[in-house]
Each structure stands twice: as C-alpha cells, then as structure tokens.
Design a protein around this motif. Structure first.
Motif: not given
Length: 518
Positions: A401, A415, A417, A419, A424, A426-427, A445, A517-518
């Motif tokens: 995303s 923002t 996300k 894989d 997964i 996120t940043e 990321l 991963a977050e």
C-alpha cells in the motif's frame, strides 16, 4: 556453399543476436529465465541461427549459452569468442551439447583498430586468424569468422583475412559494419569485391551484421544480399549497442513485402513477430517506440481523415502489408468493467498473450480494478497491466500500500507498506515532492546504494484518466537495470517501477537489507 544470384528466390539465413549483441545495450540485461524464453520463441519462430551469448564474459553467460544450446531444437546455437584461445575453448564447451552447434570468433582488421586497440601488425593478425579459426574448427565443424570493422578495412587486406579464415576452416564469413559507417552502395560493393577476389569464397556463406548509427542498418543489410551475402545478423526491435542493430522484423517483412525487387525468402514465421517483439521489450524493459516499423503501436494505426477514408474504401490504399501478417489483429475491442472473462481471454489472445490459469486470474482481477477507475480500457492499457503482472510475479519486494500527503502546504509525506520476502514492513518519509517522498520511503524500508539514473513518465493512452507509465533506471555495483510500471495513479506507478528495478538488481546479486517488520 556457392551462392546463387539469379532470379529464383534464394534462402536468406536469419541470424538473431538479441541475446548477445542486443543484451550488450546498456540496461538491457536479461535474467536466465528470460533468455531461455526468448531463445525458445525464436526457435519456434523459425530463426536459423541464435547467438546465445558471450560465454567467456561471465559464468552466468556461460550457463545461459549452455542451457539454450541444450533446449533449442531446430536453430543453430552459437557462442561468441574473441580470437583468443581461452575464449574459443569456453565457447566450444558452452555449445557442445547443441543439436547444431557453432563457434563465432572475431578479430579486428581495420587500420584504426589494429593501431589503437589491437596494437598488432597486419601480418600478426593474419597469423592470429589462422591459428584461432583452426582451433575452433578442431572443436566444431560449423565456424563463423568475423572481421570487426570490415567496412573501414582496405579491400586488399580484407580479402587476405577472409582467404586465411576460409583456409583455416571457417564456413561462414561475416563482414560487419561495426560502427554503422557504410552506405548501401559501399556495403554492396564490398561484398561483391571480396567474393570476386577471394579464390575460395565459394566455400563459405557470407554474412552481414550492421549497426544503426546513421539509421542505415536495414538498408545496408538488404544491400549486402545484392552483393552476395546470404545471412543477415539482426535483433528483435533493433536493440543493441549504441543506436542498435538491424531490426529482424524489418528485414523479414521487407523481403516478404518487396519480393519484386528482393528475390529472397526466409524461414521466419512473420505472424509471430509482434509476440516476439513484446517478449523482448518486456524482458529488457526497453519500450518499443510508437512509430517503430512493423511492431510499433502506430504501425497499423490511422488517424488522418484522408487516410481513414481510404482505409474504409480499400485497406491497401494506406497499408502495404496486413496487420495479421505480423501477428496484429485489425479488430480493436473497447474493454470495460462489464466485460467478462471470455471477452478478456479473447482480447489477450488477440494481443499475443498466453497466460497460465493463475496468471490469467491475477491479470483479470487487475483489469477489473482498472476498468472501475477508467471510462475506457484500451489495448495499450491491457498490455501495460499484463506486462507488469508478468514482470513482478516472482519479485521478492512487493508494494502492499501507498498513501501520499501532498500539496502547497508541505512537507510532502509518503506512508508505504512493503512485502519483503513475506515480511510486512512499514515506513513514513518526507521528501521534496511526493515522488521523492515515495522513493525515500523505499530506501528506508530496503536500504541500498543504487543510484537513480532515469525517471520518466508518460501517458499510456489519452485522457485525464489515462494510465501513467513510469520508467526507472537504477545503477549499483556496475550494473544498470531499467523497469517500467503502469497505473492510473502516477505515484503508485512510480513506486512499482522503482521496486521493479530494485528487484532486478537483487536478482543480479546486489545486496539490500529490509527493516524489521512493524
């Protein structure tokens, strides 16, 4: 191997060097799987000779040539070798399991190359030719010898080199226009002179290999046929070093369309040309220019009112060949959100795609998503989404995303996300504009040292709802890769294109690291 120049149609061998000379085009490197797919299609299409690579260049090139040699069923498979003993041995080893193997060895012959690159005398080069061609012939019966920069070589010395190569065992003699310098009359005369002056010229097939620096590669190649050449070396879409090579599709269709002045024939199945063009474009991430002859998007498109009027009355008023003859359908169905699987599958077949069940379902889902966002979905939209779907199927880093905050107040933020190998991450990152913020998020990321060399955006079709097609070129560790992606959202397309290039670098051994991963 005498060559007829009479009125009956002579067979012209099509030597495809997409996987060797084509891949030497900066940024056009292909994976092993892509090379195998291209080679197998060229073989099915009827290409006579496939130059699979330069085995001494790397272990990867050697492996690719070896596997292609084992898989190709009909075409001759050749590997390129400099006039160096270790090169020739490596090439011979790479192609030895081919049904029809060939070693292609070359050496410079022009004064400027001998003085500044080879730093050898004419007599020393003649000795090199005799020794290395003989070495190759002791390994394999089918040997091609090339005089690099033949068109800038004095004809007397060129004849001595050709004579020595044939005496040493060469069965094909290639006289390339290495730097794209010759004109058609000059190139035709060179072949005619060499074939007339070399006593044993009838023991070899003569070949043309033309570069397109002055836009004359195809014209020169066809002129060589008039001079007695019966093999043409070319690439799909004309890709290659600098301005590229003679385009295979143009050579084949010129011979087929103008049989009245070109009394030759090839074994290439012309209805597969568009499919091969698309495969090579996707594998190399080198788009085909819209007005490219034969396989370009506009090759069979008519917008002018006068042209449209003529086409409605009789297609030959403005078309000298039929779209079907090169694998293009005349029908242009407008696809939309109400189209079902049957219509979508039929459209894919028309466009030359053959997808497996899972690939088809993935493409259909993406098509429906696109149709919900666009009023009309054109052929180019479908091609873009399918090519992207195929290109990213095995990617280790995938976009999940992306959200963007942009506008006049700033700062712009992205923002994201991702894989990454099933994890997964996120940043959120800021940047000097939404694109910069998007790329900063990717770098955060997936930390890497790749440099952005190219960022280019254009619309796939017309209208404000058109898909944006983004091209990104990254360079790292001496490797340069290019990737394209399309999406109605320019920022999503930008992220996909950047990730596509990053995945290619990862596939080529460039090391990257993902955050936890977050």
């Amino acid at each position: 191997m005498s060559v007829s120049t009479g009125s009956a149609k002579d067979h012209v061998l099509i030597f495809d060097t997409t996987l060797r000379d084509g891949e030497q085009c900066p940024g056009a490197t292909m994976t092993l799987e892509e090379k195998l797919e291209v080679a197998e299609l060229l073989d099915v299409m009827g290409v006579d000779v496939i130059e699979a690579g330069f085995p001494i260049a790397s272990n990867g090139d050697f492996e690719a040539v070896s596997l292609i040699a084992q898989r190709v069923k009909n075409a001759v498979v050749t590997g390129l070798a400099r006039a160096i003993s270790v090169d020739i041995a490596r090439a011979g080893e790479a192609v030895r399991n081919a049904a029809r193997p060939r070693i292609h060895t070359f050496v410079s012959t022009s004064p400027i190359h001998l003085e500044h690159q080879m730093r050898k005398s004419e007599e020393e080069v003649l000795e090199i030719i005799t020794t290395t061609v003989a070495q190759a012939r002791n390994l394999i019966d089918n040997i091609e010898w090339s005089a690099m920069d033949a068109t800038r070589t004095p004809i007397e010395y060129l004849c001595r080199c050709v004579d020595a190569a044939i005496k040493a065992g060469a069965t094909t003699i290639n006289l390339p226009d290495t730097v794209g310098y010759a004109t058609p009359d000059e190139y035709r005369a060179m072949f005619k002179a060499v074939r007339e002056r070399v006593p044993n010229a009838d023991k070899a097939i003569f070949s043309a290999h033309c570069h397109n620096d002055l836009g004359l590669a195809v014209a020169n190649s066809l002129a060589a046929l008039e001079g007695g050449a019966r093999q043409i070396e070319c690439t799909m879409n004309g890709i290659g070093e600098r301005a590229g090579n003679a385009a295979l599709e143009e050579i084949v269709m010129a011979i087929r369309t103008r049989g009245d002045v070109l009394p030759y024939e090839t074994r290439v199945e012309s209805t597969m040309l568009t499919r091969a063009s698309k495969l090579v474009a996707a594998a190399t991430s080198f788009p085909v220019q819209y007005n490219k002859a034969i396989v370009g998007r506009n090759a069979f498109a008519h917008e002018s009112g006068i042209h449209q009027d003529g086409m409605l009355k009789h297609s030959q008023t403005y078309e000298i060949m039929t779209p079907e003859s090169v694998g293009v359908s005349k029908t242009s169905l407008v696809m939309g959100k109400h189209s079902g699987r049957a219509a979508f599958r039929n459209k894919l077949t028309e466009l030359g795609y053959e997808l497996g069940a899972n690939q088809f379902e993935d493409a259909f889902v993406r098509f429906k998503e696109l149709a919900d966002r666009k009023k009309n979905v054109y052929d180019e939209d479908i091609e873009a989404l399918v090519d992207q779907n195929l290109a990213t199927a095995n990617d280790r880093i995938k976009l999940v995303s992306l959200s963007i905050v942009a506008g006049t107040r700033g700062p712009q933020r992205a923002t994201m996300k991702l894989d990454v190998d099933g994890r997964i991450v996120t940043e959120e990152q800021e940047g000097n504009g939404p694109v910069d913020a998007t790329f900063n998020a990717i770098k955060a990321l997936v930390p890497h040292e790749a440099a952005l060399e190219l960022y280019q955006v254009h619309a796939v079709t017309e209208g404000t709802d058109a898909q944006a097609e983004v091209s990104v070129r990254l360079t790292a560790d001496g490797r340069s890769v290019t990737s394209r992606a399309a999406d109605p959202d320019t920022l999503v397309a930008s992220a996909q294109a950047y990730l596509g290039a990053l995945n290619k670098l990862v596939a080529r051994g460039v090391r990257v690291h993902a955050h936890a991963a977050e």
